[in-house]
Design a protein around this motif. Structure first.
Motif, short mmCIF file in Angstrom:
data_model
loop_
_atom_site.label_atom_id
_atom_site.label_comp_id
_atom_site.label_asym_id
_atom_site.label_seq_id
_atom_site.Cartn_x
_atom_site.Cartn_y
_atom_site.Cartn_z
N ILE A 1 0.99 -1.18 -0.33
CA ILE A 1 -0.04 0.00 0.25
C ILE A 1 1.06 1.18 0.36
CG2 ILE A 1 -1.63 1.56 1.51
CD1 ILE A 1 -2.49 -0.86 2.28
N ALA A 2 0.36 2.09 -1.25
CA ALA A 2 1.89 3.38 -0.84
C ALA A 2 1.56 4.26 -0.14
CB ALA A 2 0.64 4.24 -2.01
N ALA A 3 2.32 5.15 0.86
CA ALA A 3 2.68 5.76 1.97
C ALA A 3 1.80 7.22 1.62
CB ALA A 3 3.83 5.45 2.43
N SER B 1 8.30 4.18 4.01
CA SER B 1 9.26 2.86 5.29
C SER B 1 10.82 1.64 4.63
CB SER B 1 8.15 1.55 5.33
OG SER B 1 8.21 0.73 4.21
N LEU B 2 11.54 2.71 2.97
CA LEU B 2 11.83 1.74 2.78
C LEU B 2 13.45 2.67 2.69
CD1 LEU B 2 11.45 1.68 -1.51
CD2 LEU B 2 10.98 -0.14 0.78
N PRO B 3 14.56 1.15 3.66
CA PRO B 3 15.81 2.35 3.63
C PRO B 3 16.55 2.93 2.88
CG PRO B 3 16.02 -0.23 3.95
CD PRO B 3 13.98 0.01 3.71
N PHE C 1 7.67 2.35 -7.05
CA PHE C 1 7.35 1.93 -6.61
C PHE C 1 7.79 0.39 -6.16
CE2 PHE C 1 3.75 -1.29 -4.48
CZ PHE C 1 2.66 -0.10 -4.25
N PRO C 2 8.09 -0.14 -4.72
CA PRO C 2 8.87 -1.69 -4.06
C PRO C 2 7.62 -2.73 -4.82
CG PRO C 2 7.67 -0.58 -2.00
CD PRO C 2 7.80 0.64 -3.28
N TYR D 1 11.09 -2.71 -8.29
CA TYR D 1 10.86 -1.61 -7.90
C TYR D 1 9.73 -1.90 -9.42
CZ TYR D 1 13.70 0.25 -4.82
OH TYR D 1 14.00 0.58 -2.97
N LEU D 2 8.77 -1.05 -9.36
CA LEU D 2 8.50 -0.69 -10.60
C LEU D 2 7.69 0.82 -10.49
CD1 LEU D 2 4.78 -2.20 -10.51
CD2 LEU D 2 6.25 -3.28 -11.67
N VAL D 3 8.94 1.19 -12.02
CA VAL D 3 9.08 2.42 -12.06
C VAL D 3 8.17 3.68 -12.70
CG1 VAL D 3 10.67 4.39 -13.16
CG2 VAL D 3 10.99 2.42 -12.64
#
Length: 398
Positions: free
Chosen positions: A29-31, A51-53, A109-110, A115-117
């Motif tokens: 889910i997108a933040a 949340s991605l490092p 997008f993870p 990643y989807l770009v």
């Protein structure tokens, strides 16, 4: 939006099921909600998971810097043509407060180990010249190019494309020409035309005119993302040639054309073709060429040279504290830019931050990789050594 029967049928006929594409896992889910691109192409793509490092490493939070108008006395500027870049920059600054982490060429997008770009764009006021010249067969290539060239800067392979075609009254023959160009652009970039929207809006558009926008999605492994974080002083800038103006700066182009007194049917000074042919040349789609170069290694950053030219686009891929020196006369500047600068009395700085000046894509590569890329270019494609990375921010020319 309520569509007429004709428009609805046109839409349905363009919704293509692509069974050859593998099913993808359900995304997280997108933040935060995705953000569209402004009309004067101030791209503002977020990374859609806070949340991605890898967030700070991948998504450059710096806003595109826009220099002040620099046209001399009597010289035309982009602002003279009605495009207020400073206002656009202020809007992006305000949006950044609500959605931190913007500034890249595409939104990431993870999805598992990838990643989807995604990217979205339009064609801008180049459409006005399409209406005037009657050249509609290639404008769809421009539409696809503006989005797929953006997402390939992350190293992403385009998967699919969707288009939006809006007009006052649907001219089926004209729409078919436009969509044929979109199909051609998708074929050039190796992606599927997944579907589209056809909208009839009487009284909203002038008779015979239409508007276009498009949306591309690609994919790249997380460990293969081109993000610029490893760029260092001494790295080499490789330029890939453009076909001409591509799809940016046409508000200024049209103002220069009006001032010159020439028509699209007149010969372009210094060239063999007409002004119409030069200005309507479709945007180069760099996807296959760039992905091939990436596969051979050594590519650290990629900048798509659109609105903002060299001055604003190249720094977007650099870590803080680094800039670029561009070598004057290191590539062949197409005749159309020379004509525009002379006819519009446009200052060098204004040309460099409005147009691509003959270089549509810039690759930042290691010295070792640059030698191989330039050697491979012989016969296969054209590439120029146009500059280098230096300490100190900004772009200078020498």
């Amino acid at each position: 939006m309520t569509k007429t029967v004709a428009a609805a049928n046109a839409e349905l006929s363009r919704c293509v099921a692509v069974s050859s594409r593998p099913a993808l896992d359900k995304p997280a889910i997108a933040a935060q909600p995705p953000l569209a691109v402004g009309s004067n192409r101030l791209q503002r793509y977020p990374l859609l998971s806070s949340s991605l490092p890898e967030r700070n490493a991948i998504c450059n939070s710096r806003l595109r810097s826009m220099s002040k108008d620099s046209g001399g006395p009597g010289g035309l500027t982009y602002k003279d043509a009605g495009v207020d870049i400073d206002a656009g920059t202020e809007l992006v600054r305000r949006i950044a407060k609500m959605a931190p982490g913007i500034g890249g060429f595409g939104g990431l997008f993870p999805l598992g180990d990838s990643y989807l770009v995604a990217g979205t764009d339009g064609v801008g006021t180049k459409l006005k010249l399409a209406f005037e010249s009657g050249i509609h067969e290639t404008i769809g290539i421009d539409l696809v190019a503006m989005s797929v060239n953006d997402i390939v800067t992350s190293g992403a392979k385009p998967l699919f494309f969707l288009d939006y075609f809006a007009t006052s009254h649907l001219d089926v023959d004209l729409a078919e020409k436009v969509i044929k160009g979109i199909v051609d652009g998708c074929q050039q970039s190796g992606c599927a035309l997944l579907g589209g929207e056809t909208a009839e809006m009487p009284d909203f558009y002038a008779k015979g005119e239409y508007d276009l926008s498009g949306f591309a999605v690609g994919i790249v492994k997380k460990d293969s993302v081109i993000d610029g974080k490893n760029i260092v002083a001494g790295d080499v800038l490789i330029g890939l040639p453009s076909s001409g103006v591509h799809s940016n700066g046409f508000s200024l182009v049209r103002r220069v054309l009006a001032r010159s007194g020439l028509s699209l049917k007149d010969q372009l000074p210094g060239a063999t073709g007409t002004l119409g042919e030069a200005l309507m040349a479709p945007t180069v789609i760099y996807v296959k060429q760039v992905l091939d170069i990436i596969d051979k290694g050594g590519v650290k950053g990629i900048a798509h040279i659109t609105g903002g030219g060299f001055t604003d686009n190249i720094p977007r891929v650099f870590p803080k504290g680094l800039g670029a020196v561009i070598y004057d006369n290191s590539w062949n500047v197409p005749a159309v830019f020379k004509w525009m600068q002379q006819a519009g009395n446009i200052e060098d700085a204004e040309m460099r931050r409005t147009f691509n000046m003959g270089i549509g894509m810039v690759l930042v590569v290691s010295k070792e990789a640059s030698q191989r890329i330039l050697e491979d270019a012989n016969g296969a494609y054209t590439a120029y050594h146009i500059g280098e990375v230096v300490n100190g921010e900004g772009v200078t020319y020498r």
